[in-house]
Motif scaffolding. Structure first.
Motif: not given
Lengths: 494, 173
Positions: A236, A290-292, A295, A300, A304-305, A308
């Protein structure tokens, strides 16, 4: 007799010269890293055999060097554009340059001599578990640290300068325009490039802090102080740093579009509600996509996904409707003076958008499950890096060196610029089709059935080599005169 | 999935190229900016909500196809076959390499050293699903294989010198 310059003019001239060194160093690094990229595509095509160790070293250096080089150049360009009103210190710019240069030198040594090959993203725990000496890991990560420190210095200088010039951060972020209220006191409103520089500096500080949180535990582990730390947390922080930094580079380059396009169209971006709204939204939105990258880390948390995916969808909307549509509005019916910078901007608008659409497709969790870490990923970031971040920056560089009526308007320069557009287009499209063919990214060896598209890509990369070789000659010839003369006045947009 | 992405991407690429061509072809002509500027304003006012609505619909629809264990269990049913998977530099260890066709399989994926990517490629070379193999975590990947044949596992997270060699196979029968 040499003209007598005021103190302010001398300061601006020093900033212009520092900016020119930033731009030229970045351009040189870009060209060298591009040649490394050519070597990798030749290997993918089956026409070169570097061996996996050298391939992965080169891959690591190519990624790190491209990001560092293009970021350096675009920071230099924006510094020249915003310095007349924000008042950046030449001493600070030169200090940051030296720190940046030392950091980049360590990265080169760590990869080419030390054998560090964890990829430019250096995903923990690979940096401490790879099959290269620990000294190479130290060199690479310390080099990154120095580059991050240099970027942080630039961000802090911009934030302090903007606050001094506009009276408050709220004014620097054009909040009087955003909330439709008069500016406080006698303070001016920021221009587009000044607003973007402030936004980049704000998020740049956040990105660097994330980088520190990522790097400190690794250094602690290398020193034997801790045995390890959580890989998901590390990832992260890594991508909050790395992905945000790369995205911010594109916005820095967008500021250069604002400063370039007006000179060739006779029109200019105005500071307006849409511009203020778009770039204030970017402050938050650029931190979310950035969360992508995570995936496929199923551990996670789901929210949060989803955040993203929301961020990946949302971040492009303000940029598209403000900068891209706005740029098309400047071009349409403007009796534009066609020149290399205009062609680079036009190509950049194409590639930035195509790369953005590809990012939205890949930013969809369900699609990402069959696209992640295929060549679709480098396809989309090469689209908006080669066309957008780098292309916009080189447009400004050529404009800076040539002026509206100079060599960049010559038939040769325009042909070379179109050659670049065609070469870059073919190169990224071959990447996209490879991604659709499920070809994995970051493979030193490609199966025979994957090599066809790489073989198609190579001639397009050679077009890029020819285009940039020609433009390099023109750039080199024009540097002495540009060094002596002040930078071209940016198009006013307020 | 890939063919849908390809069609969408190609459509947008062709349309966008045509738009830029059209603008570039008219950039040399004269049109007062006072007439152009309101058009740009209208494009922003109408286009932004239109794009937001399209993206919003895409977002909601896509939620039905999430790859996570609970989502796939809801679509495909609870798993009846369980496979333990460990990735390490540079090999995959699977608790079994024969998988019955048409049944929901649960891969319990972890890593022994660094991050790896557990990518499952169909017999015709298409990536059908993937999950990260992470040290300290076990990720559950559910999938139902309807086509028989030899499937290849390739590492999809860069893990240094032997990354491209990190493969294994299993048979769906």
């Amino acid at each position: 007799m040499a003209p007598v310059r005021t103190n302010g003019e001398q300061l601006q001239r020093s900033v212009d010269q520092a900016a020119l060194v930033y731009l030229l160093t970045g351009f040189a690094v870009f060209l060298l890293m591009g040649l490394l990229g050519l070597a990798m595509r030749l290997q993918h095509a089956g026409w070169l055999d570097l061996g996996p160790r050298w391939f992965y070293r080169i891959m690591t250096l190519h990624g790190a060097g491209m990001v560092a080089g293009v970021l350096l150049a675009s920071l230099g360009g924006v510094s020249a554009v915003i310095a007349p009103r924000i008042g950046l210190s030449p001493r600070l710019l030169w200090s940051a340059y030296v720190v940046y240069f030392l950091g980049s030198g360590l990265v080169v040594l760590a990869t080419l001599v030390g054998g560090f090959a964890a990829g430019w993203t250096t995903t923990y725990p690979l940096p401490v578990r790879g099959d290269w000496p620990v000294s190479a890991t130290w060199g690479f990560l310390f080099g990154y640290t120095l580059v991050a420190v240099a970027f942080l210095l630039w961000c802090l200088a911009v934030l302090l300068g903007a606050r001094r010039r506009f009276g408050s951060l709220a004014n620097a972020l054009a909040w009087p325009v955003l909330f439709r209220r008069p500016a406080s006191g006698e303070r001016p409103l920021p221009t587009g490039p000044e607003l973007i520089a402030t936004v980049v500096a704000l998020d740049g500080v956040i990105a660097v802090l994330a980088g520190v949180v990522y790097l400190v535990p690794i250094f602690a582990q290398l020193l034997g102080l801790v045995s390890g730390f959580d890989v998901l947390f590390a990832k992260n922080m890594l991508f909050l740093f790395g992905h945000t930094l790369v995205n911010l580079n594109i916005y820095v380059a967008v500021a250069l579009v604002y400063a370039t396009l007006g000179a060739y169209t006779g029109r200019s971006f105005k500071m307006s509600f849409p511009v203020a709204l778009a770039f204030n939204l970017v402050i938050v939105l650029v931190l979310l996509p950035y969360f992508h990258h995570l995936y496929q880390d199923f551990a996670q948390p789901l929210p949060l996904h989803l955040l993203g995916q929301f961020g990946s969808y949302a971040v492009g909307v303000p940029a598209f409707f403000v900068t891209i549509i706005g740029s098309l509005g400047l071009l349409y019916g403007s009796q534009v003076r066609w020149s290399a910078p205009v062609i680079f901007v036009l190509a950049g608008l194409w590639g930035w958008t195509i790369g953005g659409v590809a990012a939205v497709i890949d930013g969809t969790i369900a699609v990402n499950n069959v696209m992640h870490n295929t060549l679709w990923v480098p396809a989309h970031f090469h689209s908006y890096y080669l066309f957008g971040a780098a292309g916009f920056t080189w447009a400004y560089l050529f404009h800076r060196l040539s002026g509206v009526e100079g060599w960049a308007r010559s038939v040769a320069a325009r042909r070379l610029a179109w050659l670049y557009a065609i070469g870059a287009g073919g190169f990224v499209l071959a990447f996209f089709f490879s991604g659709l063919q499920s070809v994995p990214r970051r493979y030193a060896v490609h199966l025979a059935e994957w090599q066809g598209l790489a073989q198609i890509a190579v001639p397009f990369v050679l077009l890029l080599v020819v285009a940039f070789a020609g433009l390099l000659l023109m750039v080199v010839r024009s540097v002495p005169a540009a060094w002596r003369l002040p930078a071209i006045e940016p198009a006013a947009d307020d | 999935m890939q063919s849908g992405a390809a069609m969408l991407f190609l459509l947008v690429t062709v349309l966008w190229t045509a738009v830029l061509w059209w603008v570039a072809a008219r950039a040399g002509a004269a049109a007062p900016y006072e007439r152009v500027s309101p058009v740009i304003g209208r494009i922003r006012r109408l286009g932004t909500p239109a794009v937001v609505v399209v993206l919003g619909i895409a977002f909601v629809v896509s939620l039905a196809f999430l790859p996570y264990a609970s989502s796939r269990a809801a679509r495909l049913g609870e798993p009846t076959v369980h496979v333990e998977v460990t990735g390490r530099m540079w090999a995959w260890e699977l608790s079994q390499t024969r998988i019955p066709r048409g049944q929901v399989v649960e891969f319990r994926v972890t890593a022994a050293d660094v991050n790896h990517g557990f990518g499952v490629f169909s017999p015709d070379g298409r990536l059908v699903t993937q999950v990260q193999a992470m040290p300290g975590y076990t990720n559950r990947l559910l999938y139902r294989f309807d086509e028989p044949g030899v499937y290849t596992i390739r590492c999809l997270e860069f893990c240094a010198t032997g990354h491209h060699l990190m493969q294994a196979q299993f048979t769906v029968e």
